[in-house]
Scaffold this motif. Sequence first.
Motif, mmCIF file in Angstrom:
data_model
loop_
_atom_site.group_PDB
_atom_site.id
_atom_site.type_symbol
_atom_site.label_atom_id
_atom_site.label_comp_id
_atom_site.label_asym_id
_atom_site.label_seq_id
_atom_site.Cartn_x
_atom_site.Cartn_y
_atom_site.Cartn_z
ATOM 1 N N SER A 140 0.801 -1.228 0.000
ATOM 2 C CA SER A 140 0.000 0.000 0.000
ATOM 3 C C SER A 140 0.833 1.276 0.000
ATOM 4 N N ASN A 141 2.077 1.201 0.444
ATOM 5 C CA ASN A 141 2.896 2.403 0.598
ATOM 6 C C ASN A 141 4.352 2.056 0.288
ATOM 7 N N PRO A 142 4.643 1.726 -0.980
ATOM 8 C CA PRO A 142 5.981 1.227 -1.340
ATOM 9 C C PRO A 142 7.135 2.170 -1.028
ATOM 10 N N GLN A 143 6.867 3.472 -0.980
ATOM 11 C CA GLN A 143 7.932 4.430 -0.674
ATOM 12 C C GLN A 143 8.099 4.642 0.828
ATOM 13 N N ASN A 144 7.249 3.969 1.625
ATOM 14 C CA ASN A 144 7.316 4.060 3.085
ATOM 15 C C ASN A 144 7.191 5.507 3.572
ATOM 16 N N ILE A 145 6.242 6.214 3.002
ATOM 17 C CA ILE A 145 5.961 7.577 3.443
ATOM 18 C C ILE A 145 5.331 7.501 4.830
ATOM 19 N N PRO A 146 5.737 8.327 5.787
ATOM 20 C CA PRO A 146 5.174 8.265 7.140
ATOM 21 C C PRO A 146 3.655 8.341 7.133
#
Length: 201
Positions: A140-146
């Motif tokens: 769901s959040n591949p860039q690991n955005i907070p």
Amino acid sequence: MTKGYLLTVVMAAALVTGCAAAHTAPSPSTGGPDRGADRPLFRGSFAAEYHEAWEKSTTAGVKAILRDERITDHEWSKVLTLLETCLDERGISLDVYNTDGSYEVNAGEMDGRIANERMGGCEQESGEAWIGHLYRSQTSNPQNIPATQLLTECMVRNGAVPTTYTEEEYLDDAPTLSFPFTDEHGFEIFIACNADFAFEK
């Protein structure tokens, strides 16, 4: 019915209270007893999370999945099978596993405290405790955005708060839920964004 909720409750609490973990790669000099040459040097967006999972995992099977910083659908399916088998061996049947990581079980007449202890043990033994969160996050959040940044952006995008509202302001307001809503349905939007960062009203 007894519900497996340890991870999802922790993650939800982090959103509501505005706690945000820093995603920084840990020092190679830290770690448990198997630190050294055997430990991979994680470098991706989820390096810190993989490092923590590696250090806390105690089974070779879990470490084998973590090693390449990629969790395939097949590997995740295997983890769920291991979780179900582990629970069954301890007198607990897995009824439903939800996409958010929560699950429902039938523990019969088993004492709730004992059931929770066994569930927690199976989550770690199977790798669900670590791999489940990583699998869902990378999907769901591949860039690991907070999470707090994504939640703030969702609230702004849906008009719940002013367009100038920042993540820092969210972190200040979240502990008391004192958001400067500009929409009469602001709190409902907040709840919807909390459940799905991609929410569009």
